[in-house]
Design an enzyme around this catalytic site. Structure first.
Site, PDB file in Angstrom:
ATOM      1  N   TRP A  88       0.909  -1.103   0.060  1.00 57.03           N
ATOM      2  CA  TRP A  88      -0.077  -0.083  -0.027  1.00 57.03           C
ATOM      3  C   TRP A  88       0.750   1.088  -0.100  1.00 57.03           C
ATOM      4  O   TRP A  88       0.581   2.171  -0.730  1.00 57.03           O
ATOM      5  CB  TRP A  88      -0.917  -0.097   1.146  1.00 57.03           C
ATOM      6  CG  TRP A  88      -2.073  -1.038   0.995  1.00 57.03           C
ATOM      7  CD1 TRP A  88      -2.198  -2.188   1.629  1.00 57.03           C
ATOM      8  CD2 TRP A  88      -3.079  -1.022   0.124  1.00 57.03           C
ATOM      9  NE1 TRP A  88      -3.245  -2.780   1.211  1.00 57.03           N
ATOM     10  CE2 TRP A  88      -3.922  -2.464   0.180  1.00 57.03           C
ATOM     11  CE3 TRP A  88      -3.419  -0.098  -1.086  1.00 57.03           C
ATOM     12  CZ2 TRP A  88      -4.855  -2.484  -0.536  1.00 57.03           C
ATOM     13  CZ3 TRP A  88      -4.500  -0.429  -1.824  1.00 57.03           C
ATOM     14  CH2 TRP A  88      -5.282  -1.605  -1.491  1.00 57.03           C
ATOM     15  N   ASP A 162      -1.874   6.349   6.256  1.00 55.50           N
ATOM     16  CA  ASP A 162      -3.004   5.688   5.628  1.00 55.50           C
ATOM     17  C   ASP A 162      -3.342   4.553   6.690  1.00 55.50           C
ATOM     18  O   ASP A 162      -2.572   3.514   6.826  1.00 55.50           O
ATOM     19  CB  ASP A 162      -2.480   4.967   4.234  1.00 55.50           C
ATOM     20  CG  ASP A 162      -3.567   3.908   3.857  1.00 55.50           C
ATOM     21  OD1 ASP A 162      -4.508   3.677   4.400  1.00 55.50           O
ATOM     22  OD2 ASP A 162      -3.154   3.465   2.595  1.00 55.50           O
ATOM     23  N   LYS A 186     -13.126  -1.468   5.847  1.00 55.79           N
ATOM     24  CA  LYS A 186     -12.299  -2.416   6.775  1.00 55.79           C
ATOM     25  C   LYS A 186     -13.028  -2.564   8.044  1.00 55.79           C
ATOM     26  O   LYS A 186     -13.323  -3.626   8.687  1.00 55.79           O
ATOM     27  CB  LYS A 186     -10.973  -2.456   6.466  1.00 55.79           C
ATOM     28  CG  LYS A 186     -10.495  -2.624   5.082  1.00 55.79           C
ATOM     29  CD  LYS A 186      -9.150  -3.078   4.585  1.00 55.79           C
ATOM     30  CE  LYS A 186      -8.733  -3.093   3.194  1.00 55.79           C
ATOM     31  NZ  LYS A 186      -8.479  -2.042   2.549  1.00 55.79           N
TER      32      LYS A 186
HETATM   33  C1  PLP Z   1      -7.793  -1.707   1.315  1.00 55.90           C
HETATM   34  C2  PLP Z   1      -6.944  -0.496   1.375  1.00 55.90           C
HETATM   35  C3  PLP Z   1      -6.857   0.521   0.701  1.00 55.90           C
HETATM   36  C4  PLP Z   1      -7.849   0.534  -0.226  1.00 55.90           C
HETATM   37  O1  PLP Z   1      -8.031   1.595  -1.135  1.00 55.90           O
HETATM   38  P1  PLP Z   1      -9.459   1.549  -2.161  1.00 55.90           P
HETATM   39  O2  PLP Z   1      -9.114   2.691  -3.043  1.00 55.90           O
HETATM   40  O3  PLP Z   1     -10.254   2.173  -0.933  1.00 55.90           O
HETATM   41  O4  PLP Z   1      -9.811   0.201  -2.501  1.00 55.90           O
HETATM   42  C5  PLP Z   1      -5.755   1.457   0.805  1.00 55.90           C
HETATM   43  N1  PLP Z   1      -4.985   1.409   1.702  1.00 55.90           N
HETATM   44  C6  PLP Z   1      -4.933   0.392   2.809  1.00 55.90           C
HETATM   45  C7  PLP Z   1      -3.880   0.242   3.748  1.00 55.90           C
HETATM   46  C8  PLP Z   1      -5.826  -0.693   2.429  1.00 55.90           C
HETATM   47  O5  PLP Z   1      -5.992  -1.670   3.181  1.00 55.90           O
END
Ligand code: PLP
Length: 355
Positions: A88, A162, A186
């Site tokens: 991420w 994030d 989540k």
């Molecule tokens: C699930 C997740 C995302 C998801 O981003 P979306 O654009 O909402 O699909 C972003 N960062 C992290 C750490 C995640 O776990």
């Protein structure tokens, strides 16, 4: 999702509090939805102890949307430092390149994202508009147990986190954070809502190209109503905030109670995996995620049998992310201890019948 929240949303689906309408049928500018939204913000502020000088923004676009929206609002087109600890944060850094000079201050890529580089070793730029990290790497199962104190490291840059996959699972030290963002799907509610919590002094420097609907200053000035917000998702997240505030555990309430419960859930699962010769978790012990537990069968030829048996036992969505392989148990806030006990029971049984 907590079952109690889903039941309440179902009960109020056709008629919210005698208004004669469901939430999806309301004007977002009407007094009913205005009350729902204000209550959701108040409950979230209480839940996460958000200081007054932070704005709470209910947005859309998801975590990946924020990977562009944050640099458009905060980078001023200058340097931004990224701490790469998994998929991420790596995605965030790549997307930010389109809007600013994104630099890698630290990375754990050479260890397959199974440990965290110590904050004292980060190569921070003196002039970074902000420092970005992902406080819980959902795919690799790596979590910061403490946020870095950038000021103590001699940096004047604000920290952007994030926190999509562990928001409300533990307290946030707002003294160390300039902006936190996360998709709601989540730990908070349905997909479609993106939460941004941002310090007032960071607003007002968006790039010219920033869409108005994604300009934090404009969204904040319009109380998240510059355009139609994701009303249903805000309402259900609001019910979740109330549910979270009511949770108690060992004399604690709210997020502190959730944290205690999450520690117990994670410990049960990691202790079982560590004690077993049949399973393994490859993440360093001091940065293992309480929310996402990737694990492997040492004999991976048994993966399909493991997953099929799990499905039969009512244990779903255990297959690991394709980039990591193996298994992953996501044990978010709404997963009770009993759910983790059931998983461990199944894992023990599978081991005994296949070892
Ligand atoms: C699930 C997740 C995302 C998801 O981003 P979306 O654009 O909402 O699909 C972003 N960062 C992290 C750490 C995640 O776990």
């Amino acid at each position: 999702m907590p079952e109690a929240v889903l039941q309440r949303a179902a009960a109020e689906m056709l008629d919210w509090h005698g208004s004669g309408m469901g939430v999806m049928e309301m004007s977002h500018r009407g007094k009913e939805f205005g009350a729902i939204c204000a209550q959701a913000e108040a409950d979230l502020r209480a839940l996460l102890a958000v200081p007054e000088y932070f704005h709470v923004l209910f947005m859309q676009g998801g975590g990946l949307g924020e990977n562009a929206i944050v640099p458009m609002n905060l980078s001023r087109g200058g340097n931004v430092d990224f701490v790469i600890t998994g998929s991420w944060s790596a995605k965030s850094q790549k997307e930010a390149q389109r809007y600013c000079q994104s630099r890698i201050a630290a990375s754990n890529a050479d260890g397959q994202h199974t440990w965290l580089p110590a904050a004292a070793s980060w190569q921070l730029s003196g002039d970074a508009s902000y420092v970005h990290l992902c406080s819980n790497e959902t795919i690799h199962g790596v979590e910061f147990q403490e946020l870095p104190d950038l000021a103590a490291l001699g940096s004047k840059s604000p920290l952007v986190i994030d926190f999509s996959s562990h928001v409300a699972s533990r307290p946030v030290d707002w003294n160390r954070v300039g902006l936190a963002f996360g998709g709601a799907q989540k730990n908070l509610g349905p997909a479609g809502l993106t939460l941004v919590i941002v310090r007032e002094d960071l607003l007002g420097h968006a790039l010219e190209i920033c869409p108005s609907a994604f300009n934090y200053r404009i969204v904040a000035d319009n109380k998240s109503m510059y355009n139609t917000p994701p009303t249903w998702a805000i309402y259900v997240a609001g019910l979740t905030f109330q549910w979270l505030r009511q949770q108690t555990e060992g004399g604690l309430t709210g997020v502190a109670a959730m944290e205690k419960r999450n520690i117990a859930k994670a410990r049960l699962l990691y202790d079982f995996i560590d004690a077993s010769p049949f399973y393994e978790n490859r993440v360093a012990a001091d940065c293992r995620s309480r929310m996402n537990v990737p694990f492997f069968l040492k004999d991976e030829s048994r993966n399909e049998a493991f997953l099929a048996g799990a499905r039969e036992a009512g244990l779903l969505q255990l297959k690991g992310h394709k980039s990591v392989g193996g298994m992953r148990a996501s044990i978010y806030n709404a997963m009770p201890l009993e759910g983790v006990q059931a998983l461990v029971g199944y894992m023990r049984e599978f081991e005994q019948s296949h070892a």
